[in-house]
Design a protein around this motif. Sequence first.
Motif, PDB file in Angstrom:
ATOM      1  N   ALA A 117     -16.421   3.192   2.781  1.00  0.00           N
ATOM      2  CA  ALA A 117     -15.027   3.407   2.283  1.00  0.00           C
ATOM      3  C   ALA A 117     -14.993   4.630   1.446  1.00  0.00           C
ATOM      4  N   LEU A 118     -15.915   4.798   0.685  1.00  0.00           N
ATOM      5  CA  LEU A 118     -16.031   5.785  -0.192  1.00  0.00           C
ATOM      6  C   LEU A 118     -16.154   7.238   0.806  1.00  0.00           C
ATOM      7  N   ASP A 150     -19.641   5.145  -6.270  1.00  0.00           N
ATOM      8  CA  ASP A 150     -19.168   4.000  -5.921  1.00  0.00           C
ATOM      9  C   ASP A 150     -17.629   3.688  -6.094  1.00  0.00           C
ATOM     10  N   LEU A 151     -16.990   2.850  -5.561  1.00  0.00           N
ATOM     11  CA  LEU A 151     -15.517   2.353  -5.635  1.00  0.00           C
ATOM     12  C   LEU A 151     -15.408   0.878  -6.549  1.00  0.00           C
ATOM     13  N   GLN A 205     -13.222  -2.133  -5.071  1.00  0.00           N
ATOM     14  CA  GLN A 205     -13.296  -2.602  -3.786  1.00  0.00           C
ATOM     15  C   GLN A 205     -14.094  -3.954  -3.775  1.00  0.00           C
ATOM     16  N   THR A 250      -6.975   5.013  -6.468  1.00  0.00           N
ATOM     17  CA  THR A 250      -8.410   4.199  -6.374  1.00  0.00           C
ATOM     18  C   THR A 250      -9.271   4.610  -7.273  1.00  0.00           C
ATOM     19  N   GLN A 289     -20.806  -1.589   2.396  1.00  0.00           N
ATOM     20  CA  GLN A 289     -19.371  -1.456   2.704  1.00  0.00           C
ATOM     21  C   GLN A 289     -18.547  -0.387   1.678  1.00  0.00           C
ATOM     22  N   ARG A 290     -18.958  -0.486   0.601  1.00  0.00           N
ATOM     23  CA  ARG A 290     -18.108   0.391  -0.424  1.00  0.00           C
ATOM     24  C   ARG A 290     -18.537   1.775  -0.006  1.00  0.00           C
ATOM     25  N   GLN A 291     -19.879   2.322   0.538  1.00  0.00           N
ATOM     26  CA  GLN A 291     -20.158   3.284   0.740  1.00  0.00           C
ATOM     27  C   GLN A 291     -19.562   3.936   2.111  1.00  0.00           C
ATOM     28  N   TYR A 324     -19.556  -5.031  -6.634  1.00  0.00           N
ATOM     29  CA  TYR A 324     -19.322  -4.486  -7.894  1.00  0.00           C
ATOM     30  C   TYR A 324     -19.053  -5.301  -9.005  1.00  0.00           C
TER      31      TYR A 324
END
Length: 282
Positions: free
Chosen positions: A138-139, A124-125, A128, A85, A134-136, A189
């Motif tokens: 998941a991270l 960040d990702l 995604q 990822t 939401q990314r936070q 992103y």
Amino acid sequence: MHPTSLLFGSTLVLVPAIINAAPAPLMLASEAITTAHLSSLDLSQYSVSEKLDGIRAYWNGQQLQSRSGYPISAPPWFTQGWPATPMDGELWIGRGRFAEVSGISRSYKADDRLWRQVQYRVFDLPAQPATFDQRQRALQRLLEQIDQPWVSIIEQRLLGSQKQLEAYLAQVSAEGGEGLMLQRRDALYHIGRSSDVLKYKQYQDAEAVVTGYQPGSGKYEGMVGALRVTNDAGQQFSLGSGLSDAQRRDPPPLGSRVTYRYNGLTAGKLPRFARFLRIRLD
């Protein structure tokens, strides 16, 4: 691929001689905002974090890369077990230690002893397809799986008022920090400069390209008196203040990017009191 040498301050650094590296696919902040801009923002829509004074580092799933797309030669143990990822973060040692982490990250041959003090602070990702909030989440789950003490998430805060934001900036600045980052919580992103990511500092800064040199005089006879630069808006001006004697003897090369700080704009829309801050080596 053969190494070439660059002089960074008083340290000779070896880097791979790669031509035309493609920039890493990163989301970049817009220009720094001032206190006057805050009144137009709904701060409840933003997450706030400290702006770390380190080296932007993109994990593409296989290798760390600089913002410019060049590989970062980290020791194998540093990235061992990292997922496929992509991750976006900062190589960081501590406040006020940009020069050290820059030299470490740009060394062609990783020094294991020096890398032991480096952290990868992830924020960040990029891959995604989700909002920042939401990314936070998941991270956080991803970093729990990585479970390495030198890899951690950057703390995000929710601040309800301009007063709280200014107090946080004052605290970070007093402790030697560079400033704050504001990230719109519902933003996706996307690559390139974005108004969804804002910088907030006690001063403004921007980047420019070195296009020439002005000769020095007096005590700077035989050295560079000022850099001639062109910023991203196409404006040309000089940067003399902020250059050390070592940098005047061995200035940033033509075509290199530098960061300068300034205090607002003149009547002619040029940066006021522009002062050299550092050469951008990432």
